[in-house]
Design an enzyme around this catalytic site. Structure first.
Site, PDB file in Angstrom:
ATOM      1  N   LYS A 203       0.857  -1.194   0.000  1.00 26.98           N
ATOM      2  CA  LYS A 203       0.000   0.000   0.000  1.00 26.98           C
ATOM      3  C   LYS A 203       0.883   1.231   0.000  1.00 26.98           C
ATOM      4  CE  LYS A 203      -3.088   2.189   3.318  1.00 26.98           C
ATOM      5  NZ  LYS A 203      -4.091   1.922   4.350  1.00 26.98           N
TER       6      LYS A 203
HETATM    7  C1  5RP Z   1      -2.749   4.075   8.766  1.00 29.02           C
HETATM    8  C2  5RP Z   1      -3.199   3.411   7.533  1.00 29.02           C
HETATM    9  C3  5RP Z   1      -4.542   3.754   7.043  1.00 29.02           C
HETATM   10  O1  5RP Z   1      -5.225   2.560   6.849  1.00 29.02           O
HETATM   11  C4  5RP Z   1      -4.408   4.525   5.773  1.00 29.02           C
HETATM   12  O2  5RP Z   1      -3.873   5.766   6.044  1.00 29.02           O
HETATM   13  C5  5RP Z   1      -5.698   4.574   4.926  1.00 29.02           C
HETATM   14  O3  5RP Z   1      -6.530   5.512   5.311  1.00 29.02           O
HETATM   15  P1  5RP Z   1      -6.685   6.918   4.590  1.00 29.02           P
HETATM   16  O4  5RP Z   1      -7.343   6.640   3.268  1.00 29.02           O
HETATM   17  O5  5RP Z   1      -7.553   7.673   5.539  1.00 29.02           O
HETATM   18  O6  5RP Z   1      -5.325   7.514   4.397  1.00 29.02           O
HETATM   19  O7  5RP Z   1      -2.507   2.618   6.948  1.00 29.02           O
HETATM   20  O8  5RP Z   1      -1.411   4.049   8.841  1.00 29.02           O
END
Ligand code: 5RP
Length: 300
Positions: A203
């Site tokens: 991610k």
């Molecule tokens: C926290 C994360 C969150 O899941 C990620 O930030 C996704 O959420 P957003 O779309 O609000 O950024 O990994 O560290």
């Protein structure tokens, strides 16, 4: 006992039909263990090869984030529209109905709060508990360039080893510290390191310039985080650009649950991810769903 009297004597071995040997739908995943592929199939849609993950794990370092104060009220109604839920085991056990049978991506690292150095995380879940919870993947934060870079990478590689032992994929989450550049060069570095060291998928954040080089140089699927709340059309444009530039989905939080109409927004994002709809078309879907039913409004 089986009936011995009327056993069928003719057999059809389909001798002219070669057995199918189809590649697995996700890039770089062909050689993975059956259990890992099976779990990934509970995260990624097997037709589109993409996923809309709903991320609600923010509380593990932020506490009750806006929109997540009452997950039972604001998030549980969204579950039918997500492919996968990313959350902590505390929220899973306390608030998510066990009748939710889509993939759970379990937050598996943690430690410091927003008040401390965030990169100083530890593994925060035992593999046995992850199995007990029947999760589809383990998510771990990786702080490339952060103060505790090596420790966070070591958290990931240990989770990969444990996950491989039991057939559970690991999502490497590239965390961008406050002093780090959010550009393609950094994202290429961070995502590639996660993939090289065993993450099944990664991610990262979308970057306006050169995101296609990030997806091209990462040999496993990439999903994008949503980041801070944007106007709905802008968030849809970001999702569209990421998908068109090679992302295999989104893992979106605030741009869904902080939207004025979270269910409508989630459905609009789905149109972009699974149906290649343009942002403008998806925004029309959002607006018509938002106005058509008051239940799509975020509960006050
Ligand atoms: C926290 C994360 C969150 O899941 C990620 O930030 C996704 O959420 P957003 O779309 O609000 O950024 O990994 O560290």
């Amino acid at each position: 006992m089986a009936d011995k009297e009327s056993i069928k004597e003719t057999h059809n071995y389909y001798l002219n039909t070669p057995m199918k040997n189809e590649p697995f739908m996700l890039r770089g995943s062909n050689s993975l263990e059956w259990g890992i592929k099976n779990r990934l199939s509970n995260i990624f849609n097997t037709d589109s090869g993409r996923t809309v993950m709903l991320a609600i794990d923010h509380g593990y370092f932020l506490g009750p984030t806006a929109g997540l104060e009452r997950i039972d009220v604001t998030i549980v109604p969204l579950l039918p529209y997500a492919d996968t839920l990313m959350c902590t085991r505390g929220i899973l056990r306390s608030t998510i109905p066990p009748t939710f049978t889509k993939g759970i991506v379990l937050r598996a690292s943690g430690g410091p709060s927003i008040l401390k150095e965030l990169s100083n995380e530890e593994i925060a879940v035992d593999i046995e508990d992850a199995i007990r919870l029947n999760v589809a993947a383990l998510a771990v934060q990786v702080y490339i360039g952060g103060e505790y870079e090596t420790k966070s990478i070591h958290n990931m590689t240990r989770l990969v080893d444990m996950g491989n032992r039991y057939g559970i994929p690991v999502l490497g989450v590239t965390a961008v510290g406050k002093d780090m550049a959010r550009d393609a060069k950094y994202m290429r570095l961070a995502t590639r390191i996660c993939a090289e060291l065993g993450a099944s998928y990664v991610k990262t954040y979308y970057v306006d310039e050169g995101f296609e080089t990030v997806t091209a140089s990462c040999p496993v699927p990439i999903v994008i985080a949503g980041g801070k709340k944007l106007p709905e059309l802008d968030a849809l444009k970001m999702a569209y650009n990421a998908i068109q530039q090679g992302a295999a989905g989104v893992d979106m939080g605030r741009n869904i649950f902080q939207s004025e109409a979270p269910i409508a927004m989630l459905q609009a994002v789905r149109k972009i991810v699974h149906e290649n709809m343009t942002p403008e078309e998806a925004y029309e879907v959002y607006q018509s769903l938002k106005t058509s039913k008051s239940k799509h409004q975020n509960p006050k």
